[in-house]
Design a protein around this motif. Structure first.
Motif, mmCIF file in Angstrom:
data_model
loop_
_atom_site.group_PDB
_atom_site.id
_atom_site.type_symbol
_atom_site.label_atom_id
_atom_site.label_comp_id
_atom_site.label_asym_id
_atom_site.label_seq_id
_atom_site.Cartn_x
_atom_site.Cartn_y
_atom_site.Cartn_z
ATOM 1 N N ALA A 131 0.766 -1.275 0.087
ATOM 2 C CA ALA A 131 0.103 -0.092 -0.010
ATOM 3 C C ALA A 131 0.980 1.298 0.031
ATOM 4 C CB ALA A 131 -0.863 0.126 1.109
ATOM 5 N N CYS A 132 1.840 1.096 0.651
ATOM 6 C CA CYS A 132 2.859 2.298 0.818
ATOM 7 C C CYS A 132 3.835 2.584 -0.445
ATOM 8 C CB CYS A 132 3.846 2.300 1.873
ATOM 9 S SG CYS A 132 3.144 2.663 3.536
ATOM 10 N N ASP A 133 4.002 1.292 -0.832
ATOM 11 C CA ASP A 133 4.708 1.483 -2.367
ATOM 12 C C ASP A 133 4.006 2.009 -3.302
ATOM 13 O OD1 ASP A 133 6.847 0.338 -1.090
ATOM 14 O OD2 ASP A 133 6.594 -1.744 -1.945
ATOM 15 N N ALA A 134 2.638 1.556 -3.500
ATOM 16 C CA ALA A 134 1.635 2.013 -4.438
ATOM 17 C C ALA A 134 1.869 3.490 -4.585
ATOM 18 C CB ALA A 134 0.244 1.347 -4.305
ATOM 19 N N LYS A 135 1.915 4.173 -3.433
ATOM 20 C CA LYS A 135 1.708 5.526 -3.346
ATOM 21 C C LYS A 135 2.983 6.319 -3.390
ATOM 22 C CE LYS A 135 -2.784 6.238 -2.916
ATOM 23 N NZ LYS A 135 -3.627 6.829 -4.098
ATOM 24 N N GLY A 136 4.150 5.538 -3.219
ATOM 25 C CA GLY A 136 5.715 6.096 -3.257
ATOM 26 C C GLY A 136 5.808 6.784 -1.725
ATOM 27 N N VAL A 137 5.282 6.343 -0.887
ATOM 28 C CA VAL A 137 5.333 6.670 0.511
ATOM 29 C C VAL A 137 6.358 5.749 1.403
ATOM 30 C CG1 VAL A 137 4.242 7.225 2.771
ATOM 31 C CG2 VAL A 137 3.208 8.112 0.534
ATOM 32 N N ARG A 138 7.069 6.189 2.030
ATOM 33 C CA ARG A 138 7.978 5.388 2.725
ATOM 34 C C ARG A 138 7.183 4.764 4.110
ATOM 35 N NH1 ARG A 138 13.381 8.580 3.618
ATOM 36 N NH2 ARG A 138 13.065 8.334 5.709
ATOM 37 N N LEU A 139 7.479 3.702 4.400
ATOM 38 C CA LEU A 139 6.979 2.785 5.571
ATOM 39 C C LEU A 139 8.110 2.854 6.329
ATOM 40 C CD1 LEU A 139 4.723 1.158 7.215
ATOM 41 C CD2 LEU A 139 5.612 -0.832 6.033
ATOM 42 N N ALA B 242 10.456 -1.461 4.415
ATOM 43 C CA ALA B 242 10.425 -0.349 5.125
ATOM 44 C C ALA B 242 11.756 0.447 5.300
ATOM 45 C CB ALA B 242 10.320 -0.874 6.848
ATOM 46 N N VAL B 243 11.883 1.583 5.477
ATOM 47 C CA VAL B 243 13.297 2.364 5.509
ATOM 48 C C VAL B 243 14.074 2.365 6.950
ATOM 49 C CG1 VAL B 243 12.396 3.946 3.423
ATOM 50 C CG2 VAL B 243 11.923 4.557 5.962
ATOM 51 N N GLY B 244 13.297 2.026 7.767
ATOM 52 C CA GLY B 244 13.759 2.059 9.047
ATOM 53 C C GLY B 244 12.516 1.663 10.112
ATOM 54 N N LEU B 245 12.884 2.041 11.418
ATOM 55 C CA LEU B 245 11.679 1.740 12.616
ATOM 56 C C LEU B 245 11.603 3.033 13.310
ATOM 57 C CD1 LEU B 245 12.605 -1.760 14.300
ATOM 58 C CD2 LEU B 245 11.219 -1.221 12.318
ATOM 59 N N CYS B 246 10.465 3.138 13.794
ATOM 60 C CA CYS B 246 10.149 4.214 14.879
ATOM 61 C C CYS B 246 10.566 3.531 16.037
ATOM 62 C CB CYS B 246 8.839 4.681 14.804
ATOM 63 S SG CYS B 246 8.184 5.595 13.248
ATOM 64 N N CYS B 247 10.867 4.384 17.061
ATOM 65 C CA CYS B 247 11.080 4.057 18.686
ATOM 66 C C CYS B 247 10.216 4.888 19.265
ATOM 67 C CB CYS B 247 12.211 3.924 19.084
ATOM 68 S SG CYS B 247 13.449 3.163 18.013
ATOM 69 N N GLN B 248 9.587 4.620 20.403
ATOM 70 C CA GLN B 248 9.284 5.441 21.480
ATOM 71 C C GLN B 248 10.235 5.740 22.660
ATOM 72 O OE1 GLN B 248 6.316 7.094 20.654
ATOM 73 N NE2 GLN B 248 4.733 7.048 21.928
ATOM 74 N N ALA C 291 -4.921 3.970 5.578
ATOM 75 C CA ALA C 291 -5.506 3.880 4.200
ATOM 76 C C ALA C 291 -5.637 5.545 3.877
ATOM 77 C CB ALA C 291 -6.577 3.230 3.982
ATOM 78 N N MET C 292 -6.180 6.268 4.960
ATOM 79 C CA MET C 292 -6.756 7.493 4.628
ATOM 80 C C MET C 292 -5.439 8.433 4.567
ATOM 81 S SD MET C 292 -9.421 7.862 7.786
ATOM 82 C CE MET C 292 -10.916 6.533 7.789
ATOM 83 N N ASP C 293 -4.409 8.041 5.223
ATOM 84 C CA ASP C 293 -2.848 8.994 5.293
ATOM 85 C C ASP C 293 -2.372 8.775 3.952
ATOM 86 O OD1 ASP C 293 -3.296 9.401 7.817
ATOM 87 O OD2 ASP C 293 -2.330 7.497 8.327
ATOM 88 N N LEU C 294 -2.544 7.413 3.281
ATOM 89 C CA LEU C 294 -2.081 7.266 1.861
ATOM 90 C C LEU C 294 -2.925 7.958 0.943
ATOM 91 C CD1 LEU C 294 -1.135 3.532 2.427
ATOM 92 C CD2 LEU C 294 0.653 5.647 2.062
ATOM 93 N N ALA C 295 -3.992 8.059 1.098
ATOM 94 C CA ALA C 295 -5.231 8.519 -0.053
ATOM 95 C C ALA C 295 -5.027 10.154 0.048
ATOM 96 C CB ALA C 295 -6.489 8.154 0.304
ATOM 97 N N ALA C 296 -4.769 10.701 1.026
ATOM 98 C CA ALA C 296 -4.725 12.258 1.506
ATOM 99 C C ALA C 296 -3.535 12.766 0.669
ATOM 100 C CB ALA C 296 -4.758 12.508 2.879
ATOM 101 N N GLY C 297 -2.086 11.980 0.580
ATOM 102 C CA GLY C 297 -1.063 12.407 0.151
ATOM 103 C C GLY C 297 -0.251 13.423 0.684
ATOM 104 N N VAL C 298 -0.531 13.603 2.046
ATOM 105 C CA VAL C 298 0.308 14.581 2.779
ATOM 106 C C VAL C 298 1.552 13.927 3.351
ATOM 107 C CG1 VAL C 298 -1.555 16.291 3.085
ATOM 108 C CG2 VAL C 298 -1.338 14.406 4.672
#
Lengths: 360, 360
Positions: free
Chosen positions: A36-44, A65-71, A224-231
């Protein structure tokens, strides 16, 4: 939930209570989100706060995935030690944390969010002292009140960061934790309102000559909304990999349940219920109730720190294995030291939860 | 709560969130309970499910405790590895556990409770196979419905145990978890009713020629009543050592708060609250709310897995250290890997929570 009883009947963990990952479901979930990320050219940038497991993180990176988030700083340390070469700390770092992150930044790409000039100065000083550079993100508060600057205050903090040595201004973070578990219609409305605000901030930054390199945020519920919105240029989803009752019950997410807790019936002296060996120390009570997967039709109620009731027994007898799905995956994982990862035929692998809390 | 601000102002842990033990309060609590037991000639078998720390357990044994209680097989293994020579597993053991306990019994005195003939046979088979002996206790249910036989069924299970190789019938357990947190008057009434029932069971066993060697049970809430009643030969109290909000608020216990959680203010952008780095993964929500010890007069509210709000800030600013007392000690300890043990001047020792969950 789809029928998992055939799979679970093949799995015989050597002890209980333990977390069991269904490998096929995990792999399917990882592939779905990545595609889903690849289809929009968005990094995971998958969130490692959920699984705390560098073996799982390496699988996410191998998939794209380009990396991990940590908290936390401790998670970042564990992930770099576990071979993850690009980590982003997505919560404000306490003062004691910057020197530790700077030590990491000699071995990996290390990013961190900031919501105050004080943090930026502390980060800069630590980076300069260690001769390293942090990827610095301005954390923008989407209305949670937890951390992050108001959107109107973001440009000033960007300017502060740009003026400090040891910091490479990498972009902004706008993570909406409070939207992730809303029902679909409410989630869409909240997401749309925040997206308008975020677009305005991005326009303001561009007019000021401060176009951000990355806009990082999003989660399993809104992906899904984030990817559709394209921001967003980068999605921070975590729970999609293993799922839980809370996300599954939203009804609109395409991910499969991949995490189960095995427990044993240790006492069966009542017609009303049996007692199993999983209580508050094995299943964290935050979130919706833990779901009984087997025996079908039963409910779980905690009976103290180490025990729970299965009501009604549904045919379970002393010594039997029971299966539950955690209500909320993140804090339950934090109670365990490892996952048993099961193939469909029941073959078991063991993955340490190596990023769990370590303070000594 | 007594004023602990002078002490806490001396303590500067190197990271947060972390558990800090006030050594002087711990030592005072250990001495109080041991003296109370000694005065009645009753054995103290401190419960290790609470602290999961063999360093703390060794201190209890050095002070006079005969051994530790454990709630799980893993705790028993960690305690024997940590130098505790006498452990009693106080919850029914799952089938997979007996061989592991038998392996331990070559190195330490190992006891276990049982509430079914099936468990007794499994224990006996494992002990016989390993050439060891278990101290076997019949678990009697005081009305919790969690585990244990009805008092009327105890004699038959005693006879079963006495007829099996590898088991030394050591006595009975009657642990009243559901009485421990009642307010004083209700606790006294519940305790008195159960004591009558227990006395009757002991009389029945004696008439049948089955006088038990040990009667083990009791806890922090009922210890004074247990000792006064004179029915138990062994007290299983655990929480008295560190205490928590839940026990402290009962108002009639002589033990001091000895456990605190240090957190850091990581965001302070609102007049209403500050955000700290302790959430559901550092403070388990079971039990009453976590209490803010410093800043005085504030309240804590969890804000997700890794954050909490301090409301109102009470003067706390970004980067400041905050102090809380856990609502319920046991499951919060299970989220951590160690205690920082602080002297009055702030000098810090580190004790691993070495009996926390290990499944790999």
């Amino acid at each position: 939930m789809q029928d998992v009883s055939g799979f679970l009947s093949n799995v015989k963990p050597p002890m209980t209570p333990v977390l069991v990952v269904r490998r096929a479901a995990l792999e399917s979930n990882l592939a779905l989100m990545q595609a889903a990320c690849d289809a929009k050219g968005v990094r995971l940038r998958a969130h490692g706060k959920m699984h705390k497991c560098s073996a799982l993180g390496r699988l996410q990176l191998a998939g794209g995935a380009v990396g991990l988030c940590c908290q936390t700083v401790g998670e970042a340390e564990a992930y770099v030690a576990g071979g993850i070469g690009d980590v982003l700390v997505t919560a404000p770092v306490p003062p004691w944390g910057w020197a530790r992150l700077a030590a990491l930044a000699g071995h990996a790409r290390v990013g961190a969010v900031m919501d105050s000039a004080r943090q930026a100065h502390a980060a800069s000083a630590a980076a300069a002292a260690a001769g390293v550079t942090f990827e610095a993100f301005v954390d923008v508060d989407p209305g949670m009140g937890r951390a992050g600057v108001a959107p109107a205050d973001a440009p000033a903090l960007v300017q502060t960061i740009r003026g400090l040595p040891g910091l490479n201004w990498a972009g902004i973070q706008g993570y909406c934790g409070h939207h992730q578990h809303l029902l679909p219609a409410e989630r869409a409305a909240a997401h749309s309102a925040w997206t308008r605000e975020l677009r305005q901030l991005l326009a303001d930054l561009r007019s000021a000559g401060l176009a951000p390199g990355q806009v990082t945020g999003g989660g399993t519920g809104t992906a899904a909304m984030d990817l559709a919105a394209g921001v967003y240029t980068e999605i921070q989803a975590g729970s999609y990999a293993l799922m839980d009752v809370e996300y599954g019950d939203l009804g609109d997410l395409p991910f499969q349940p991949a995490l189960f807790l095995a427990a044993t019936v240790v006492s069966a002296r009542h017609a009303s219920h049996v007692t199993c060996d999983a209580g508050h120390k094995a299943l964290h009570p935050n979130g919706p109730p833990q779901r009984v997967v087997w025996p079908v039709g039963s409910q779980y109620r905690p009976m103290g720190d180490e025990h729970g009731a299965i009501i009604p027994p549904g045919g379970a007898a002393e010594g039997d294995l029971l299966w539950l799905q955690p209500g909320h995956v993140d804090p339950t994982v934090a109670l365990h030291d490892g996952f048993f990862v099961a193939d469909e035929d029941g073959a078991l692998d063991r993955w340490p939860i190596d990023a769990r809390r370590a303070s000594l």
